[in-house]
Write an enzyme that holds these catalytic residues in place. Structure first.
Site, PDB file in Angstrom:
ATOM      1  N   ASP A 297      42.345  45.806  30.318  1.00 36.28           N
ATOM      2  CA  ASP A 297      41.495  45.850  31.514  1.00 36.28           C
ATOM      3  C   ASP A 297      42.183  46.583  32.675  1.00 36.28           C
ATOM      4  OD1 ASP A 297      39.195  44.651  30.594  1.00 36.28           O
ATOM      5  OD2 ASP A 297      39.787  42.634  31.195  1.00 36.28           O
TER       6      ASP A 297
ATOM      7  N   LYS B  34      39.099  34.788  26.159  1.00 26.95           N
ATOM      8  CA  LYS B  34      40.188  35.699  26.493  1.00 26.95           C
ATOM      9  C   LYS B  34      41.565  35.023  26.591  1.00 26.95           C
ATOM     10  CE  LYS B  34      38.244  39.605  28.901  1.00 26.95           C
ATOM     11  NZ  LYS B  34      38.254  40.339  30.163  1.00 26.95           N
TER      12      LYS B  34
HETATM   13  P1  NAP Z   1      36.106  34.875  37.723  1.00 27.57           P
HETATM   14  O1  NAP Z   1      37.403  34.670  37.038  1.00 27.57           O
HETATM   15  O2  NAP Z   1      35.048  33.848  37.596  1.00 27.57           O
HETATM   16  O3  NAP Z   1      36.421  35.098  39.300  1.00 27.57           O
HETATM   17  C1  NAP Z   1      35.369  35.217  40.225  1.00 27.57           C
HETATM   18  C2  NAP Z   1      35.906  35.675  41.577  1.00 27.57           C
HETATM   19  O4  NAP Z   1      34.782  35.885  42.455  1.00 27.57           O
HETATM   20  C3  NAP Z   1      36.798  34.633  42.270  1.00 27.57           C
HETATM   21  O5  NAP Z   1      37.746  35.300  43.062  1.00 27.57           O
HETATM   22  C4  NAP Z   1      35.761  33.900  43.146  1.00 27.57           C
HETATM   23  O6  NAP Z   1      36.343  33.268  44.267  1.00 27.57           O
HETATM   24  C5  NAP Z   1      34.914  35.043  43.602  1.00 27.57           C
HETATM   25  N1  NAP Z   1      33.598  34.589  44.053  1.00 27.57           N
HETATM   26  C6  NAP Z   1      32.574  34.153  43.284  1.00 27.57           C
HETATM   27  N2  NAP Z   1      31.530  33.801  44.068  1.00 27.57           N
HETATM   28  C7  NAP Z   1      31.918  34.020  45.357  1.00 27.57           C
HETATM   29  C8  NAP Z   1      31.278  33.839  46.621  1.00 27.57           C
HETATM   30  N3  NAP Z   1      30.038  33.371  46.727  1.00 27.57           N
HETATM   31  N4  NAP Z   1      31.966  34.170  47.751  1.00 27.57           N
HETATM   32  C9  NAP Z   1      33.235  34.648  47.661  1.00 27.57           C
HETATM   33  N5  NAP Z   1      33.886  34.829  46.486  1.00 27.57           N
HETATM   34  C10 NAP Z   1      33.233  34.513  45.351  1.00 27.57           C
HETATM   35  O7  NAP Z   1      35.410  36.245  37.270  1.00 27.57           O
HETATM   36  P2  NAP Z   1      36.147  37.578  36.757  1.00 27.57           P
HETATM   37  O8  NAP Z   1      36.233  37.539  35.288  1.00 27.57           O
HETATM   38  O9  NAP Z   1      37.373  37.771  37.558  1.00 27.57           O
HETATM   39  O10 NAP Z   1      35.029  38.700  37.100  1.00 27.57           O
HETATM   40  C11 NAP Z   1      34.740  39.039  38.448  1.00 27.57           C
HETATM   41  C12 NAP Z   1      33.784  40.216  38.497  1.00 27.57           C
HETATM   42  O11 NAP Z   1      34.393  41.375  37.935  1.00 27.57           O
HETATM   43  C13 NAP Z   1      32.487  40.010  37.708  1.00 27.57           C
HETATM   44  O12 NAP Z   1      31.430  40.552  38.453  1.00 27.57           O
HETATM   45  C14 NAP Z   1      32.703  40.789  36.435  1.00 27.57           C
HETATM   46  O13 NAP Z   1      31.487  41.273  35.872  1.00 27.57           O
HETATM   47  C15 NAP Z   1      33.534  41.957  36.968  1.00 27.57           C
HETATM   48  N6  NAP Z   1      34.367  42.591  35.929  1.00 27.57           N
HETATM   49  C16 NAP Z   1      34.165  43.915  35.680  1.00 27.57           C
HETATM   50  C17 NAP Z   1      34.945  44.561  34.743  1.00 27.57           C
HETATM   51  C18 NAP Z   1      34.725  46.016  34.492  1.00 27.57           C
HETATM   52  O14 NAP Z   1      35.141  46.510  33.431  1.00 27.57           O
HETATM   53  N7  NAP Z   1      34.146  46.729  35.429  1.00 27.57           N
HETATM   54  C19 NAP Z   1      35.935  43.853  34.037  1.00 27.57           C
HETATM   55  C20 NAP Z   1      36.119  42.494  34.312  1.00 27.57           C
HETATM   56  C21 NAP Z   1      35.325  41.871  35.275  1.00 27.57           C
HETATM   57  P3  NAP Z   1      36.822  31.718  44.191  1.00 27.57           P
HETATM   58  O15 NAP Z   1      38.189  31.734  43.568  1.00 27.57           O
HETATM   59  O16 NAP Z   1      36.803  31.270  45.602  1.00 27.57           O
HETATM   60  O17 NAP Z   1      35.810  30.995  43.322  1.00 27.57           O
END
Ligand code: NAP
Length: 277
Positions: free
Chosen positions: A107, A70
């Site tokens: 998004d 991305k």
């Molecule tokens: P990312 O960039 O890897 O970010 C992950 C986020 O989750 C960070 O804020 C991380 O905090 C936090 N996190 C992970 N494990 C944690 C834990 N054990 N305790 C507290 N915080 C935790 O991922 P992303 O791309 O933003 O995606 C995040 C979620 O959104 C995923 O589940 C993804 O499937 C979903 N999503 C859905 C859509 C949709 O269309 N519905 C679109 C995009 C993403 P830290 O910074 O502290 O690591």
């Protein structure tokens, strides 16, 4: 369009087998009787540039891009929309007839349209929003909440430095809240959004106190596996308006499909069922 020019689109990722986008676009192609195809393509990072440059010559009108491409695709595009620049990532490429590659990020659009469709009483300007998470999805959510006029965004993240970084980039609408204070910051919020992966299958549950949830709040979880997360169940029990993450996935695809295939598709129950199958 002649038989030899069937429009093709794809999703590029690595890995890609889990993607729901082929089901989603495939449903619309069948529904609107468009002679096109949408395929998943597994592309390793070192091959991305070559593949993107080759696809238009093979009849591709555009692609979605997902993890881990991305951010990298921004460098390959000739034109990048303001929102994709702000988010720092693109999820949609359009291969234009003049040979130029156009990059966008839909998004945030998908996130907002999901709330508009499923919580019609949502008033984003009516009060503060509390956002959990500071990763890639959070960037799109923050950009769209600011764009739609949310007056204050309380941002909380396990790693506070990442939230501070986003505040520095996105400006004074954002205040950073300590992760352990998130329950308190929820009290007078009107919009609550989980952008972390907490609650997703295989990940830990959200353990933040949720007793401040109340009627009138709109509560959105980006996680959609499972559809009903602990946060959304708590929102339902509190009389708030829960909105699941699947709708965001469906709505983010609308602008891409329209640009590639020339028809604005509908997000309805039939589409949800097709993607959940
Ligand atoms: P990312 O960039 O890897 O970010 C992950 C986020 O989750 C960070 O804020 C991380 O905090 C936090 N996190 C992970 N494990 C944690 C834990 N054990 N305790 C507290 N915080 C935790 O991922 P992303 O791309 O933003 O995606 C995040 C979620 O959104 C995923 O589940 C993804 O499937 C979903 N999503 C859905 C859509 C949709 O269309 N519905 C679109 C995009 C993403 P830290 O910074 O502290 O690591």
């Amino acid at each position: 369009m002649s038989e030899t020019k069937v429009p093709l689109a794809a999703v590029l990722g690595h890995p890609i087998a889990h993607s729901k986008s082929p089901q989603l676009h495939g449903h619309w192609l069948r529904k609107y009787a468009i002679k096109g195809h949408y395929v998943p393509i597994d592309v390793a990072p070192e091959d991305l540039e070559r593949v993107v440059q080759m696809l238009p010559t093979l009849g591709f009108v555009g692609v979605n891009v997902t993890i881990p491409h991305k951010e990298a695709v921004l460098q390959l595009a000739d034109l990048v929309t303001e929102r994709a620049k702000l988010i720092g990532a693109a999820n949609t490429l359009v291969f234009r007839k003049d040979g130029k590659i156009h990059a966008d990020n839909t998004d945030g659009y998908g996130f907002v349209q999901n709330l508009v469709q499923n919580a019609p009483k949502w008033n984003p300007k009516g009060g503060p929003a509390l956002v959990f998470g500071a990763g890639g999805a959070a960037r799109a959510v923050l950009a769209s909440l600011i764009d739609i006029g949310v007056p204050e965004i309380r941002l909380t993240n396990r790693t506070p430095e990442r939230a501070e970084q986003l505040r520095a980039e996105f400006g004074k609408t954002i205040t950073v809240v300590d992760w352990v204070q998130a329950g308190n910051a929820m009290e007078d919020a009107t919009t609550v959004v989980n952008t972390t992966s907490l609650g997703m299958v295989g990940k830990p549950e959200m353990r933040v106190p949720l007793d401040a949830l109340k009627p009138g709040m709109v509560v959105s979880d980006l996680v959609y596996t499972p559809l009903q997360t602990k946060l959304l169940r708590a929102a339902t029990d509190a009389g708030a308006m829960p909105v699941d993450g699947l709708g965001m996935l469906l709505h983010q695809a609308v602008p891409a499909f329209e640009r590639w295939f020339g028809l604005r598709p509908e997000v309805d129950e039939e589409l949800r069922a097709a993607v959940l199958r």
